[in-house]
Design a protein around this motif. Structure first.
Motif, PDB file in Angstrom:
ATOM      1  N   ALA A   1       0.842  -1.202   0.000  1.00 37.60           N
ATOM      2  CA  ALA A   1       0.000   0.000   0.000  1.00 37.60           C
ATOM      3  C   ALA A   1       0.876   1.251   0.000  1.00 37.60           C
ATOM      4  CB  ALA A   1      -0.926   0.014   1.219  1.00 37.60           C
ATOM      5  N   GLN A   2       0.241   2.359  -0.419  1.00 39.13           N
ATOM      6  CA  GLN A   2       0.843   3.685  -0.322  1.00 39.13           C
ATOM      7  C   GLN A   2      -0.239   4.629   0.172  1.00 39.13           C
ATOM      8  OE1 GLN A   2       1.717   5.772  -3.928  1.00 39.13           O
ATOM      9  NE2 GLN A   2       3.357   7.011  -3.024  1.00 39.13           N
ATOM     10  N   ARG A   3      -0.100   5.037   1.412  1.00 44.30           N
ATOM     11  CA  ARG A   3      -1.133   5.887   2.025  1.00 44.30           C
ATOM     12  C   ARG A   3      -0.477   6.912   2.944  1.00 44.30           C
ATOM     13  NH1 ARG A   3      -4.661   0.759   4.203  1.00 44.30           N
ATOM     14  NH2 ARG A   3      -5.363  -0.030   2.170  1.00 44.30           N
ATOM     15  N   GLY A   4      -1.079   8.107   2.980  1.00 49.67           N
ATOM     16  CA  GLY A   4      -0.631   9.128   3.922  1.00 49.67           C
ATOM     17  C   GLY A   4       0.846   9.462   3.818  1.00 49.67           C
ATOM     18  N   GLY A   5       1.386   9.424   2.615  1.00 45.03           N
ATOM     19  CA  GLY A   5       2.788   9.773   2.435  1.00 45.03           C
ATOM     20  C   GLY A   5       3.757   8.695   2.869  1.00 45.03           C
ATOM     21  N   THR A   6       3.284   7.456   3.008  1.00 41.32           N
ATOM     22  CA  THR A   6       4.179   6.355   3.382  1.00 41.32           C
ATOM     23  C   THR A   6       3.942   5.150   2.476  1.00 41.32           C
ATOM     24  OG1 THR A   6       2.616   5.420   4.998  1.00 41.32           O
ATOM     25  CG2 THR A   6       4.215   7.037   5.809  1.00 41.32           C
ATOM     26  N   TRP A   7       4.994   4.370   2.307  1.00 42.69           N
ATOM     27  CA  TRP A   7       4.908   3.096   1.611  1.00 42.69           C
ATOM     28  C   TRP A   7       4.836   1.985   2.668  1.00 42.69           C
ATOM     29  CZ3 TRP A   7       4.543   2.788  -3.632  1.00 42.69           C
ATOM     30  CH2 TRP A   7       4.909   3.923  -4.372  1.00 42.69           C
ATOM     31  N   GLN A   8       3.920   1.056   2.470  1.00 48.05           N
ATOM     32  CA  GLN A   8       3.803  -0.072   3.385  1.00 48.05           C
ATOM     33  C   GLN A   8       4.436  -1.296   2.724  1.00 48.05           C
ATOM     34  OE1 GLN A   8      -0.192  -0.632   4.928  1.00 48.05           O
ATOM     35  NE2 GLN A   8      -0.590   1.578   4.947  1.00 48.05           N
ATOM     36  N   VAL A   9       5.493  -1.802   3.359  1.00 50.58           N
ATOM     37  CA  VAL A   9       6.274  -2.901   2.790  1.00 50.58           C
ATOM     38  C   VAL A   9       6.315  -4.049   3.791  1.00 50.58           C
ATOM     39  CG1 VAL A   9       8.502  -3.603   1.837  1.00 50.58           C
ATOM     40  CG2 VAL A   9       7.670  -1.260   1.487  1.00 50.58           C
ATOM     41  N   GLU A  10       5.949  -5.241   3.336  1.00 48.25           N
ATOM     42  CA  GLU A  10       5.975  -6.429   4.175  1.00 48.25           C
ATOM     43  C   GLU A  10       7.266  -7.228   3.952  1.00 48.25           C
ATOM     44  OE1 GLU A  10       1.221  -7.532   4.707  1.00 48.25           O
ATOM     45  OE2 GLU A  10       2.450  -8.636   3.254  1.00 48.25           O
ATOM     46  N   PHE A  11       7.824  -7.726   5.035  1.00 47.24           N
ATOM     47  CA  PHE A  11       8.960  -8.653   5.009  1.00 47.24           C
ATOM     48  C   PHE A  11       8.478  -9.968   5.615  1.00 47.24           C
ATOM     49  CE2 PHE A  11      10.769  -4.510   4.772  1.00 47.24           C
ATOM     50  CZ  PHE A  11      11.977  -4.625   4.108  1.00 47.24           C
ATOM     51  N   ILE A  12       8.475 -11.028   4.814  1.00 52.32           N
ATOM     52  CA  ILE A  12       7.876 -12.284   5.243  1.00 52.32           C
ATOM     53  C   ILE A  12       8.882 -13.422   5.085  1.00 52.32           C
ATOM     54  CG2 ILE A  12       5.922 -13.863   4.935  1.00 52.32           C
ATOM     55  CD1 ILE A  12       4.545 -11.487   3.429  1.00 52.32           C
ATOM     56  N   PRO A  13       9.248 -14.106   6.167  1.00 47.31           N
ATOM     57  CA  PRO A  13      10.118 -15.283   6.025  1.00 47.31           C
ATOM     58  C   PRO A  13       9.410 -16.369   5.216  1.00 47.31           C
ATOM     59  CG  PRO A  13       9.964 -14.564   8.320  1.00 47.31           C
ATOM     60  CD  PRO A  13       8.913 -13.821   7.560  1.00 47.31           C
ATOM     61  N   LEU A  14      10.175 -17.083   4.404  1.00 46.87           N
ATOM     62  CA  LEU A  14       9.614 -18.144   3.576  1.00 46.87           C
ATOM     63  C   LEU A  14      10.111 -19.507   4.053  1.00 46.87           C
ATOM     64  CD1 LEU A  14      10.094 -16.525   0.047  1.00 46.87           C
ATOM     65  CD2 LEU A  14       8.019 -16.526   1.456  1.00 46.87           C
ATOM     66  N   GLU A  15       9.262 -20.518   3.847  1.00 45.27           N
ATOM     67  CA  GLU A  15       9.607 -21.894   4.171  1.00 45.27           C
ATOM     68  C   GLU A  15       9.667 -22.730   2.905  1.00 45.27           C
ATOM     69  OE1 GLU A  15       6.657 -23.239   6.909  1.00 45.27           O
ATOM     70  OE2 GLU A  15       7.560 -22.216   8.639  1.00 45.27           O
ATOM     71  N   GLU A  16      10.576 -23.693   2.902  1.00 49.04           N
ATOM     72  CA  GLU A  16      10.716 -24.584   1.756  1.00 49.04           C
ATOM     73  C   GLU A  16       9.726 -25.737   1.902  1.00 49.04           C
ATOM     74  OE1 GLU A  16      12.541 -24.833  -1.792  1.00 49.04           O
ATOM     75  OE2 GLU A  16      13.907 -23.979  -0.318  1.00 49.04           O
ATOM     76  N   ARG A  17       8.832 -25.869   0.948  1.00 50.38           N
ATOM     77  CA  ARG A  17       7.879 -26.972   0.926  1.00 50.38           C
ATOM     78  C   ARG A  17       8.016 -27.724  -0.398  1.00 50.38           C
ATOM     79  NH1 ARG A  17       3.562 -25.577   4.418  1.00 50.38           N
ATOM     80  NH2 ARG A  17       4.533 -24.721   6.317  1.00 50.38           N
ATOM     81  N   ALA A  18       7.349 -28.875  -0.487  1.00 44.91           N
ATOM     82  CA  ALA A  18       7.406 -29.657  -1.727  1.00 44.91           C
ATOM     83  C   ALA A  18       6.887 -28.841  -2.905  1.00 44.91           C
ATOM     84  CB  ALA A  18       6.604 -30.940  -1.564  1.00 44.91           C
ATOM     85  N   SER A  19       5.942 -27.947  -2.645  1.00 47.66           N
ATOM     86  CA  SER A  19       5.366 -27.109  -3.696  1.00 47.66           C
ATOM     87  C   SER A  19       6.206 -25.879  -4.012  1.00 47.66           C
ATOM     88  CB  SER A  19       3.959 -26.666  -3.287  1.00 47.66           C
ATOM     89  OG  SER A  19       3.996 -25.950  -2.062  1.00 47.66           O
ATOM     90  N   GLY A  20       7.265 -25.645  -3.215  1.00 52.27           N
ATOM     91  CA  GLY A  20       8.120 -24.480  -3.415  1.00 52.27           C
ATOM     92  C   GLY A  20       8.179 -23.629  -2.161  1.00 52.27           C
ATOM     93  N   LEU A  21       8.571 -22.374  -2.318  1.00 56.26           N
ATOM     94  CA  LEU A  21       8.659 -21.465  -1.180  1.00 56.26           C
ATOM     95  C   LEU A  21       7.299 -20.898  -0.837  1.00 56.26           C
ATOM     96  CD1 LEU A  21      11.906 -19.468  -2.107  1.00 56.26           C
ATOM     97  CD2 LEU A  21      11.670 -21.291  -0.407  1.00 56.26           C
ATOM     98  N   VAL A  22       6.929 -20.968   0.447  1.00 53.05           N
ATOM     99  CA  VAL A  22       5.639 -20.439   0.900  1.00 53.05           C
ATOM    100  C   VAL A  22       5.874 -19.584   2.141  1.00 53.05           C
ATOM    101  CG1 VAL A  22       4.337 -22.384  -0.039  1.00 53.05           C
ATOM    102  CG2 VAL A  22       5.157 -22.465   2.329  1.00 53.05           C
ATOM    103  N   PRO A  23       5.017 -18.575   2.393  1.00 51.04           N
ATOM    104  CA  PRO A  23       5.188 -17.735   3.583  1.00 51.04           C
ATOM    105  C   PRO A  23       5.080 -18.552   4.866  1.00 51.04           C
ATOM    106  CG  PRO A  23       3.707 -16.689   2.009  1.00 51.04           C
ATOM    107  CD  PRO A  23       3.936 -18.086   1.510  1.00 51.04           C
TER     108      PRO A  23
END
Length: 285
Positions: A94-116
């Motif tokens: 998001a970008q609201r009120g003069g700020t950028w909202q940025v998420e940092f999410i660790p990922l896990e290795e699963r058989a289907s690939g990387l997932v949050p």
């Protein structure tokens, strides 16, 4: 190259001492001095983490902030004969009120690939001035919300500066003194061939510690090589490697004199996926 000089002084004791006592005093002085030296060298040579914002201030890299943009990175660290790996997703939600909202999410290795990783991550509010690429990135943080084990906590500045997930992404600014264009390379990411521009950047720093009988000089070198492509969000980083090395020597050399052992830390960061269309993952801000 920059240089710093620190004086280590040992207070002189008064009164007559026996030979055994004088030997003990000398040993304690040496231990006190070396303890101070080791502490200073550890502080000056502490490694910085390589992450998507390490080269934030460099105009050679394209800065692209866009709501919905996301990148997945896999990082490997080799240090003291040990290898560790981590995966992380960075996405602008998001970008609201003069700020950028940025998420940092660790990922896990699963058989289907990387997932949050469920219930883990943090949300940063970055001031619009982040586009100016000047100053300290940490000073542009307006708010940090941390999710851990599914619990939501708003962190104070003191708390988020100590949080591993947050601080590792904000403290690694690199200010190279030498920059060199290194041609082009082709890298394949998620089935897409990207023709990348390559940059080599380096800097050397020195720390001198004056001891009672000489000077201990530490030399620290940091080198970063990055392959970048303008289609990749944030700083266009497709692949990056960082090499941190340090060594020390006594001046003048002394027989039997010891110095801190050389250190080497190598870190690799590889883009494994990117795109546009990311939705908020961590819940309500």
């Amino acid at each position: 190259m920059t240089g710093k000089t620190v004086r280590i002084s040992i207070s002189r004791l008064t009164g007559k001492k026996s030979a055994t006592e004088r030997s003990g005093i000398a040993s304690r002085r040496a231990l006190t001095a070396w303890g101070a030296v080791c502490a200073l060298l550890c502080m000056s040579g502490s490694s910085q983490a390589l992450d998507v914002f390490t080269l934030w201030r460099q105009p050679e890299l394209p800065l692209r902030l866009e709501v919905g943009a996301w990148t997945d990175y896999r990082t490997s660290i080799v240090e003291s004969g040990q290898r560790t790996e981590r995966q992380i997703r960075i996405q602008c939600v998001a970008q609201r009120g003069g700020t950028w909202q940025v998420e940092f999410i660790p990922l896990e290795e699963r058989a289907s690939g990387l997932v949050p990783a469920p219930g883990e991550g943090c949300l940063l509010y970055l001031a619009e001035r982040v586009r100016e690429r000047s100053g300290d990135l940490a000073d542009l943080v307006r708010r940090v919300i941390r999710w851990q084990n599914g619990e939501r906590t708003e962190l104070t500045p003191a708390q988020w500066r100590e949080d591993p997930l947050v601080s590792a992404s904000l403290r690694g600014h690199f200010r190279p003194r030498q920059i060199r264009a290194a041609g082009e390379s082709v890298r394949v990411v998620a089935g897409r061939a990207l023709t990348c521009r390559q940059w080599e950047m380096s800097a050397t720093d020195t720390l001198k510690v004056r001891l009672p009988r000489g000077t201990l000089q530490q030399i620290a070198t940091r080198e970063v090589t990055a392959a970048v492509h303008p289609d990749v969000p944030f700083l266009g980083i497709v692949f990056a490697t960082e090499r941190n090395a340090s060594s020390a020597r006594l001046e003048p050399p002394r027989p039997g004199g010891s110095t801190p052992a050389p250190t080497l830390r190598i870190e690799y960061m590889e883009l494994v996926g990117y795109g546009v269309g990311a939705a908020r993952s961590l819940g309500a801000p």
